[in-house]
Design an enzyme around this catalytic site. Structure first.
Site, short mmCIF file in Angstrom:
data_model
loop_
_atom_site.label_atom_id
_atom_site.label_comp_id
_atom_site.label_asym_id
_atom_site.label_seq_id
_atom_site.Cartn_x
_atom_site.Cartn_y
_atom_site.Cartn_z
N GLY A 185 5.06 -6.83 -1.32
CA GLY A 185 4.59 -8.10 -0.78
C GLY A 185 4.85 -8.28 0.71
O GLY A 185 4.50 -9.30 1.29
N ARG A 213 4.65 6.07 -7.63
CA ARG A 213 6.02 6.10 -8.15
C ARG A 213 6.05 5.46 -9.52
O ARG A 213 5.05 4.92 -9.98
CB ARG A 213 6.92 5.29 -7.23
CG ARG A 213 6.38 3.87 -7.07
CD ARG A 213 7.35 2.93 -6.41
NE ARG A 213 6.68 1.76 -5.89
CZ ARG A 213 6.43 0.65 -6.56
NH1 ARG A 213 6.77 0.58 -7.84
NH2 ARG A 213 5.83 -0.37 -6.00
P1 ADP Z 1 5.92 -3.04 -8.79
O1 ADP Z 1 4.44 -3.03 -8.72
O2 ADP Z 1 6.54 -1.83 -9.40
O3 ADP Z 1 6.44 -4.33 -9.25
P2 ADP Z 1 6.86 -3.93 -6.31
O4 ADP Z 1 5.90 -3.93 -5.19
O5 ADP Z 1 7.27 -5.20 -6.92
O6 ADP Z 1 6.28 -2.90 -7.33
O7 ADP Z 1 8.12 -3.13 -5.84
C1 ADP Z 1 9.09 -2.64 -6.72
C2 ADP Z 1 10.43 -2.61 -6.06
O8 ADP Z 1 10.40 -1.79 -4.94
C3 ADP Z 1 10.89 -3.95 -5.59
O9 ADP Z 1 12.28 -3.97 -5.74
C4 ADP Z 1 10.51 -3.97 -4.12
O10 ADP Z 1 11.39 -4.78 -3.37
C5 ADP Z 1 10.65 -2.53 -3.78
N1 ADP Z 1 9.65 -2.03 -2.81
C6 ADP Z 1 8.33 -2.02 -2.96
N2 ADP Z 1 7.73 -1.41 -1.93
C7 ADP Z 1 8.71 -1.00 -1.10
C8 ADP Z 1 8.76 -0.30 0.12
N3 ADP Z 1 7.65 0.13 0.71
N4 ADP Z 1 9.95 -0.05 0.68
C9 ADP Z 1 11.07 -0.47 0.07
N5 ADP Z 1 11.10 -1.12 -1.11
C10 ADP Z 1 9.94 -1.40 -1.68
P1 ADP Z 2 1.98 -4.59 -2.01
O1 ADP Z 2 1.93 -3.20 -1.51
O2 ADP Z 2 2.90 -5.45 -1.26
O3 ADP Z 2 2.15 -4.62 -3.50
P2 ADP Z 2 -0.83 -5.25 -2.49
O4 ADP Z 2 -1.92 -4.80 -1.63
O5 ADP Z 2 -0.68 -4.58 -3.79
O6 ADP Z 2 0.54 -5.18 -1.67
O7 ADP Z 2 -0.98 -6.82 -2.72
C1 ADP Z 2 0.03 -7.58 -3.32
C2 ADP Z 2 -0.58 -8.79 -4.01
O8 ADP Z 2 -1.28 -9.60 -3.09
C3 ADP Z 2 -1.61 -8.45 -5.08
O9 ADP Z 2 -1.02 -8.20 -6.33
C4 ADP Z 2 -2.48 -9.69 -5.09
O10 ADP Z 2 -1.89 -10.73 -5.84
C5 ADP Z 2 -2.49 -10.11 -3.64
N1 ADP Z 2 -3.64 -9.52 -2.92
C6 ADP Z 2 -3.69 -8.32 -2.29
N2 ADP Z 2 -4.89 -8.11 -1.72
C7 ADP Z 2 -5.62 -9.21 -1.98
C8 ADP Z 2 -6.95 -9.62 -1.64
N3 ADP Z 2 -7.76 -8.86 -0.90
N4 ADP Z 2 -7.37 -10.83 -2.08
C9 ADP Z 2 -6.56 -11.62 -2.82
N5 ADP Z 2 -5.31 -11.29 -3.15
C10 ADP Z 2 -4.83 -10.11 -2.75
#
Ligand code: ADP
Ligand code: ADP
Ligand code: MG
Length: 444
Positions: A164, A291
């Site tokens: 996020g 992962r």
């Molecule tokens: P998931 O889709 O598995 O829920 P999250 O985006 O919630 O993935 O991330 C899982 C865990 O990894 C969380 O504890 C988040 O804080 C951590 N995390 C996610 N992306 C990164 C990153 N690029 N670098 C460090 N920690 C990350």
């Molecule tokens: P992260 O690597 O932090 O998980 P994501 O690209 O997977 O980032 O986006 C995290 C969340 O943000 C998604 O699960 C969704 O709820 C919201 N999101 C991401 N891209 C969009 C988009 N283009 N429009 C609306 N919501 C989005």
């Protein structure tokens, strides 16, 4: 098979991986920070090595110390869990260089798919739909011009982002400059890469992701979807599978897109392809997580496939011993993430039980919740024959759980579970904040 694996992580996921290793007859090495000396994974592992101070940068992100620990303990492989070093191509490359097997895709794949701009380009090339958007932006002027073409609201997204971080919603042009600069700064600080791009901000969409497993011999299977739309601050709170509104037709298309994506990326090991699903049934790729995913256990429940064990076997060059036709997804599984909302000592802990109820955690009675790491302290997972029964089971389990000494989000999870919209399966990525406030009176 490996005889010894080092787990480069902490908390519930370290426990999860240690258990899998033990069941496979593999010895384990836990690495830990000073604050985690008395933690459950450290107690469960066969060997333990302190790799540094409390800050993650000193310990769980300390690549040199972790590699030294692996070499000193003769561990043949490192499982990085999720978060920390799990998606770090430099760390995977360092493992490769030192002759240690990184349990995950190789460093080149981590580099391409970990970069949202790259992975979007790759999806476009193979005909998997992506959210309308741009490539990496050069400056704010370019951002303004392209945003006007796409139309507001838009998202500024860091190409290196995760968890996020590095995402900003922009409703109006006058807010674009601030969002551009702050997303870029946040990503630069968190990931060492401040590149950002724009995506159309889709509303009323669901976050639906597909779990894939790919072995080193070109076999790829998909273990179905997880609906992770219930989020706060772009972080998942409750996940379920199957997605309550999924149809056979959409599932088939989405699974095919996920397998195609993994194939195009030369992906090997467990991975997750994330999509946004629109009410029309159209779906768009957003990113691939290279992962183990936090919410992997709900897929294990409905597929009877142990994803962590397969990660280990795949890294050991063992081919998948089943094909897509052998996978029979069944029932309904749900996960509630239990988060700490304060720090403190757990002076009383009672964990729920019962048939097909489990709590993945590293919590122990009298344990300390320190402020240094992620606030997720456990995951409550239930399985039942259908969604209605799974909701009831989760409600009973949440009510049974007692965690004294820290504040948690358990009450919020109950509020969510008992809300009418959740029961009907009617929700999207922006629903949760409203459900938690509206649902307030239902619990009283
Ligand atoms: P998931 O889709 O598995 O829920 P999250 O985006 O919630 O993935 O991330 C899982 C865990 O990894 C969380 O504890 C988040 O804080 C951590 N995390 C996610 N992306 C990164 C990153 N690029 N670098 C460090 N920690 C990350
Ligand atoms: P992260 O690597 O932090 O998980 P994501 O690209 O997977 O980032 O986006 C995290 C969340 O943000 C998604 O699960 C969704 O709820 C919201 N999101 C991401 N891209 C969009 C988009 N283009 N429009 C609306 N919501 C989005
Ligand atoms: Mg994501």
């Amino acid at each position: 098979m490996f005889s010894k694996i080092l787990i480069a992580n902490r908390g519930e996921v370290a426990v999860r991986i240690i258990r899998a290793c033990k069941e496979m007859g593999i010895e384990t090495v836990a690495v830990y920070s000073e604050a985690d000396e008395n933690s459950l994974p450290v107690a469960l592992a066969d060997e333990r090595i302190c790799v540094g101070g409390n800050a993650a940068t000193d310990s769980y992100l300390n690549q040199r110390n972790i590699i030294s620990a692996a070499l000193a303990s003769n561990a043949e492989a490192i499982h990085p869990g999720y978060g920390f070093l799990s998606e770090n191509p430099d760390f995977a490359a360092l493992c490769e260089e030192k002759g240690i097997i990184f349990i995950g895709p190789d460093s080149n794949v981590l580099r391409t798919m970990g970069d949202k701009d790259h992975s979007r380009q790759l999806m476009k090339e193979i005909g998997v739909p992506v959210v309308p958007g741009t490539e990496i932006l050069h400056d704010v002027q370019e951002a303004k011009r392209l945003a006007a073409e796409i139309g507001y609201p838009i998202l500024v997204k860091a190409t290196a982002g995760g968890g996020g971080k590095g995402i900003r919603v922009v409703e109006r042009e006058e807010d674009l400059e601030d969002a551009f600069l702050s997303a870029s700064r946040e990503a630069e600080n968190a990931f060492g890469n401040g590149d950002v791009f724009l995506e159309k901000y889709l509303t009323s969409v669901r976050h639906v992701e597909m779990q894939v497993l790919a072995d080193a011999f070109g076999h790829i299977v998909c273990l179905g979807e997880r609906d992770c739309s219930l989020q706060l601050n772009k972080q998942k709170v409750l996940e379920e599978t199957p997605c309550p509104i999924m149809t056979e037709e959409i599932r088939e298309k989405m699974m095919a897109a996920a397998v195609k994506a993994a194939k195009a990326a030369n992906y090997v090991n467990a991975g997750t392809v994330e999509f946004l699903l629109a009410p029309s049934g159209e779906f768009y790729f957003i990113e691939m997580n290279t992962r183990l995913q936090v919410e992997h256990p709900i897929t294990e429940e409905i597929s009877d496939i142990d994803i962590v064990k397969w990660q280990i076997r795949i890294a050991c060059q063992i081919p998948l011993d089943f094909t897509q036709e052998d996978i029979h997804l069944h029932g309904h599984a749900m996960e509630c993430r239990i988060n700490a909302r304060s720090t403190g000592t757990l002076d009383f802990l009672h964990v729920p039980g019962g048939s097909r109820v489990h709590f993945d955690t590293a919590l122990v009675q009298d344990g300390l919740i320190a402020p240094y790491y992620d606030s997720m302290i456990g995951k409550l997972i239930v399985y039942a024959a259908n969604r209605e029964d799974a909701i009831r089971k989760m409600d009973v389990a949440l009510c049974e759980m007692v965690i004294h000494g820290i504040d948690t989000n358990i009450e919020d999870q109950l509020r969510l579970l008992r809300s009418e919209n959740f029961k009907k399966g009617k929700y999207h990525t922006l629903s949760l904040p409203g459900i938690l406030t509206e649902g307030g009176s239902e619990l009283e």
